[in-house]
Design an enzyme around this catalytic site. Structure first.
Site, mmCIF file in Angstrom:
data_model
loop_
_atom_site.group_PDB
_atom_site.id
_atom_site.type_symbol
_atom_site.label_atom_id
_atom_site.label_comp_id
_atom_site.label_asym_id
_atom_site.label_seq_id
_atom_site.Cartn_x
_atom_site.Cartn_y
_atom_site.Cartn_z
ATOM 1 N N SER A 120 -9.439 1.618 2.917
ATOM 2 C CA SER A 120 -8.944 2.551 1.751
ATOM 3 C C SER A 120 -7.850 1.329 1.311
ATOM 4 O O SER A 120 -7.076 1.841 0.295
ATOM 5 C CB SER A 120 -8.220 3.282 2.999
ATOM 6 O OG SER A 120 -7.802 2.914 3.467
ATOM 7 N N SER A 145 -9.995 -1.496 7.179
ATOM 8 C CA SER A 145 -9.016 -0.584 5.718
ATOM 9 C C SER A 145 -8.789 -1.764 4.652
ATOM 10 O O SER A 145 -8.075 -2.117 3.771
ATOM 11 C CB SER A 145 -8.264 -0.111 5.893
ATOM 12 O OG SER A 145 -8.847 1.498 5.710
ATOM 13 N N LYS A 194 1.038 -0.986 0.106
ATOM 14 C CA LYS A 194 -0.302 0.479 -0.023
ATOM 15 C C LYS A 194 1.014 1.407 0.253
ATOM 16 O O LYS A 194 1.938 1.418 1.121
ATOM 17 C CB LYS A 194 -0.716 -0.477 1.373
ATOM 18 C CG LYS A 194 -1.931 1.016 1.555
ATOM 19 C CD LYS A 194 -2.842 0.878 2.227
ATOM 20 C CE LYS A 194 -4.679 1.430 2.458
ATOM 21 N NZ LYS A 194 -5.050 1.282 4.340
#
Ligand SMILES: [Mg+2]
Ligand SMILES: [Zn+2]
Lengths: 491, 510, 99
Positions: A156, A180, A81
């Site tokens: 997310s 997330s 990420k």
């Protein structure tokens, strides 16, 4: 090449590499060719790091040639990420604020995965600064759900979930502050684990809410996830909250969960907002668990509903403070201005997107002296109550089963009211508030939507090995998780 | 009103100090392992943590916690076992994260105090208190707390006058100091005069030097002091409006800045005006304070517990292990000097109040207890006077402990007079010669031979019939004149005690 | 009591985020809306409940030894800085334009 990354788990692939069946270089080449054909559609990657990947692959192949022992996940294509620092890459947090920002050090979690033998393919899209549940707030691009390109991958960590679901990476890392990791894993039909707070070092991961953030892996299988966690769960002297974990996550994966007590929160499963197909899938999961010899026990979490309020007090408050460092002095987007005050406020206006700005302002307001005792302090007291709920519930059971998301992946633009968007986290936030581990596990496709549905399993603090054990057994009751069909179509 | 004494007839000053001390003795910064050094090239000692890079996290320095506990024990504080770090949020470019890690309502050290021996001269500023016979008094000053925090970086303002921020075109930032361990001590508003404030600061500095947590350099800024001052009419219970005073970076500036501000406030009040709550800057060159910024409302720093850091639960063992490092403190040393060496309270207090002087004293003294008083005298008068005038510290001067010790021996055994000691000392500095050699070479030995003194005294009596008559008429004081004449006749080498005694004997024979 | 556009402006000023005049109303609405959504937090009986400021785990007295480690080379330290001067980070006038 006689192998296909699509059909292999990370553990299987690594065994193949170790046995000489395939080189890490070949694996890396195939991974990038998959990315080339698929990522145009999915848009999970913000940056590809071929140089780093091929040099990591070369090291593995050289070590093998010398007969050295290879690490557990040697040669496994991985991606991170883009809120995780990796020296030699850009770390943007999907924000204009960090456009072009070059990491000057490497996050411990990333380092641990590299030391476990991971091939770093690149960096993955997210909601800007991880604030969101759909990855739609990324400044750079819109990541699509590999199962339906009209739909969001969740957020997310949308890029991390989508990349695994699309078969581009075998293991990715995400971060989970209120769901997330688990919610996008649910939307994309892959396994996503948020370990117990303190299991994985946060050093080098751009902070959203320090007391809630936790890093965890995405993978196609629970076993892969356990291997990844084994590599991640190391005490880090650079993170005060990082714990000394001695658990063996892998040896627990026997499939035998006879006598395990599974807590079921019926009020959550049967809640109004939960879609009917999700309810049906979760009831089916309970049947499977019973068939495996587990005992189902009804438990209650009386304060779980208040978790949303506590989360939207604590999260923005900590985020406001964590994001103060983005002032365009040492790094970051800088607006032109003639004095420092204007430079700071215009840089932050231009650099942060609307959702980030909203949450910063909310957090700043909540921490102001007049509201501190009205909202912030009570939220931390509520946190005590929620934690106690879990402690009480876990006196009766080993693991709790609940929904992960009230519904399957929604369409782009379908939810435009920020406060409504916040509801996608309703089943995940309480676990961050209490700090326990939680995993999102695919339990088939919706009989109406045809989209992936997930169960969420929750464990007592630092019993993540139990969590993986139960998840692994339950996983066996379902067909193997495959790369999203439309990804393979036309290749 | 022009002077403090005028002001203090009508008003009482209420002064509190906030004293920041960098823990310069530590090797690394507070929350990262960058070197803690003030002499390295710009931005040499910076890392992701102290530069506030995205994703970096703080880890506290254990020795910093030991240091603050030691500071607390040395200042009679209660050590709080359970305290936490907080974030104080404000934007300023010298603070890389735009929040400072500091402590909340509970600090590591709470509720301490220091007792100040306010000596005669300094005591004159205080008019509302019962004093000792010699005019001195003891002031009991409460310490609210000592908390642990991190320092900010250094800003250089370019393009203005004298590097000032106002009028600067841009500023340059060096983060070497950012994250340096800093302890902040806050006093109760118990100080009443600028002298008390100065003495408090001096005493605290000596304590911190004694426990070796900092070099305490006010010049270099490793020890910094802000003052809060307000006035109220004598007898009033309510506090007046206070101003905060900055830039008092020497003992003199601390005193003079407070003095100026007290007089300024008194005049504002006398003219029927109003003192505003504001921060003022002491300008030593102009001898005035000027407004830095006004505060309409209290600052809201969005203080909240830092979730990146662990709360503390200090054990008794930890605190006891720190206590073992507690050396003899100035007050204990003073009492020992009085008890063991028979020094006067004033001398003992003065000597013990300076680590440099007391260390030198003890080195020179060795096991020669009998020279203690003379030695104290020489150090506090001759040596201190010389060092002051030259602006030197003991270690910078070329005077050795051995030679001072020798001088003290000569004095205490009456081989030389204190007047001669002064002369010998002056020569020691000039010629870098040992005292015994100086005395021998110049024949400066004190004449203590009774026969010689009797001759001298008889001569003086013969030459001073008028004064002798006055003495006989009962004027005891005149003997001073006669002693002076005899000393003169001896070319300063006569033993004054012996001369005095002999004079009385001879006069009484008449 | 509901926040006004002026309150919203002050909050934004404090957080150093510029706002368009036109957006202030919307921003105030968002904050008011959120505060209402979060209001349940005030309605619990929290008498005697200790707050949990720090999450779980063995979390007391975590410290490191006072031993120097590596700092960043100057090139890396300054690498992402929009404005530098020699070895310094540089900012425009701090007081200028705010008289
Ligand atoms: Mg302070
Ligand atoms: Zn550092």
């Amino acid at each position: 090449m006689s192998f296909s990354l699509d059909s292999l788990s990370a553990v299987e692939l690594s065994k193949l590499i170790k046995s000489g069946g395939v080189s890490a270089k070949e694996v890396t080449e195939q991974a990038y060719s998959l990315i080339e054909s698929r990522d145009d559609k999915v848009q999970a990657f913000l940056e590809l790091t071929e140089d780093l990947a091929f040099s990591a692959a070369q090291k593995i192949d050289e070590a093998r040639a010398k007969g050295e022992e290879l690490p557990a996940l040697a040669g496994v294509p991985m991606a991170f990420k883009d809120n995780m620092n990796l020296i030699g890459t850009h770390t943007t947090c999907a924000s204009k604020m960090l456009e072009g920002f070059e990491s000057v050090y490497t996050a411990t979690c990333v380092q641990n995965m590299l030391e476990a033998g991971g091939i770093p393919l690149g960096k993955l899209n997210l909601d800007e600064f991880a604030f969101g549940s759909s990855t739609e707030t990324s400044y750079y691009q819109t990541t699509k759900n590999p199962h339906d390109l009209e739909r969001v991958p969740g957020g997310s960590s949308g890029g991390s979930a989508a990349s695994v679901a699309a078969g581009e990476s075998l293991i990715t890392l995400g971060s989970d502050t209120g769901g997330s990791i688990r919610q996008p894993a649910a939307f994309c039909g892959v396994v996503g684990l948020k370990p117990t707070y303190g299991t994985v070092s946060r050093y080098g991961v751009v902070a959203f809410a320090s007391s809630l953030d936790q890093v965890g892996p995405f993978s196609k299988t629970v076993e892969d996830n356990a291997y990844a966690l084994q590599a991640l769960a190391k005490k880090d002297p650079r993170d005060v909250t990082s714990q000394n974990i001695t658990a063996d996550f892998i040896s627990q994966l026997t499939g035998d969960i006879r006598g395990k007590k599974i807590g079921v929160v019926s009020s959550m499963i049967e809640a109004k907002g939960v879609s009917e197909e999700t309810k049906r899938a979760l009831r089916k999961a309970q049947e499977h668990l019973k068939d495996l010899g587990a005992e189902l026990i009804e438990v209650e979490l009386p304060h779980a509903e208040s978790a949303m309020s506590a989360y939207y007090v604590i999260g923005p408050a900590e985020a406001f403070s964590n994001l103060s460092r983005f002032d365009a002095v040492r790094y970051g987007h800088q607006a032109k201005a003639s004095n420092l005050g204007d430079q700071t406020s215009h840089s932050r206006y231009e650099g942060f997107g609307p959702e980030v700005r909203r949450r910063i302002l909310l957090g700043s307001y909540i921490l102001s002296s007049e509201l501190y005792h009205e909202y912030y302090y009570p939220a931390q007291q509520v946190r005590t109550l929620i934690t106690k709920d879990y402690t009480d519930a876990f006196e009766k059971c080993d693991v709790i089963l609940m929904p992960c998301s009230p519904r399957t992946a929604f369409k782009f633009g379908e939810i435009d009211d920020p406060t409504e968007m916040y509801l996608s986290d309703m089943f995940t936030v309480s676990i961050n508030i209490a700090g326990n581990g939680g995993i999102s596990l695919p339990i088939g496709f919706g009989d109406e939507s045809g989209l992936p549905i997930a169960a969420q399993l929750v464990c007592p603090a630092f019993k993540d090995a139990d969590l993986l054990k139960v998840a692994h057994a339950l996983e066996g009751c379902y067909p193997k998780v495959e790369v999203a069909k439309i990804m393979k179509a036309g290749e | 009103m022009k002077t403090l004494s005028e002001v203090f007839k009508k008003y009482e000053a209420v002064i509190g100090l906030e004293i920041h001390t960098e823990l310069t003795s530590l090797d690394t910064k507070m929350f990262c392992s960058c070197k803690n050094s003030s002499t390295d090239p710009v931005n040499q000692n910076v890392c992701p943590v102290c530069l506030g890079m995205p994703g970096a996290l703080p880890v506290p320095n254990k020795d910093a916690i030991k240091s603050i506990v030691l500071a607390g024990l040395a200042t009679n504080c209660d050590i709080e076992k359970n305290s936490m770090f907080y974030r104080k949020n404000y934007f300023y470019p010298d603070m890389s994260k735009n929040y400072q890690i500091t402590q909340g309502p509970v600090a590591f050290c709470m509720r301490g105090h220091l007792d100040l021996d306010v000596p005669t001269k300094a005591a004159q500023e205080r008019v509302d208190i019962d004093k000792e016979e010699d005019g001195s008094y003891i002031a009991h000053i409460g310490i609210t707390r000592i908390h642990m925090e991190e320092d900010a970086g250094k800003l250089n303002h370019i393009g203005g006058v004298d590097g000032r921020i106002a009028g600067a075109d841009h500023s340059l930032i060096d983060y070497n100091r950012c994250g340096v361990p800093l302890i902040e001590l806050v006093t109760e508003p118990d100080l009443r005069t600028p002298e008390e404030a100065r003495l408090f600061m001096q005493k605290l500095r000596e304590i911190f030097l004694t426990i070796k947590i900092s070099d305490c350099s006010m010049e270099q800024g490793s020890m910094r002091c802000d003052g809060n001052v307000s006035l109220r009419k004598r007898g009033a219970k309510e506090f007046g409006v206070k101003t905060e005073l900055k830039n008092m970076n020497s003992f003199k500036n601390l005193h003079d800045g407070l003095e100026y501000e007290i007089i300024r406030q008194a005049n504002v009040l006398e003219e029927g005006g109003q003192v505003y709550q504001e921060t003022r800057h002491w300008e030593p060159s102009n001898k005035r304070t000027v407004v830095m910024r006004t505060k309409e409302t209290a600052d809201d720093y969005r203080l909240f517990p830092d979730p990146d850091l662990a709360p503390y639960d200090l054990s008794d063992e930890f605190i006891d292990s720190v206590r073992e490092f507690l050396p003899e403190l100035p007050d204990q040393k003073r009492d020992r000097y009085i008890a063991d060496y028979g020094l006067s309270k004033q001398d003992a207090s003065e000597l013990a109040g300076s680590l440099e002087q007391s260390s030198f004293f003890e080195e020179a003294l060795g096991d020669k207890k009998e020279i203690a008083k003379s030695l104290a005298n020489i150090i506090l008068n001759n040596l201190a006077g010389y060092l002051n005038a030259e602006g030197l510290s003991i270690s910078e001067s070329k005077i050795s402990a051995e030679s001072i010790s020798e001088l003290a021996e000569l004095l205490s055994s009456d081989e030389i007079s204190s007047k001669q000691a002064k002369d010998v000392f002056a020569i020691m500095i000039e010629e870098d010669e040992l005292p015994r050699v100086i005395v021998e070479e110049r024949g400066m030995k004190q004449v203590s031979d009774k026969g010689a003194i009797v001759e001298l005294v008889k001569e003086v009596i013969a030459k001073s019939p008028d004064q002798v008559q006055q003495y006989k008429d009962g004027n005891q004081k005149i003997i001073g004149y006669l002693v002076g004449q005899a000393m003169k006749a001896s070319k300063g080498q006569g033993n004054p005690k012996l001369i005095n005694q002999t004079l009385r004997e001879e006069l009484d024979k008449l | 009591m509901a926040l006004t556009s002026d309150d919203a402006r002050r909050i934004a000023d404090y957080a150093r985020i510029a706002v368009d005049e036109g957006d202030l109303g919307q921003l105030a609405d968002y904050l008011n809306n959120m505060m209402e959504t979060l209001a349940p937090i005030k309605e619990f009986d929290l008498e005697g409940v200790e707050p949990t400021f720090h999450p779980i785990g063995d979390l007391t007295n975590v410290m490191r030894e006072d031993e120097p480690g590596k700092s960043l080379p100057i090139e890396l330290a300054l690498k992402n800085a929009p404005q530098t001067s020699d070895r310094y980070f540089r900012v425009p006038t701090i007081l200028g334009g705010q008289e």
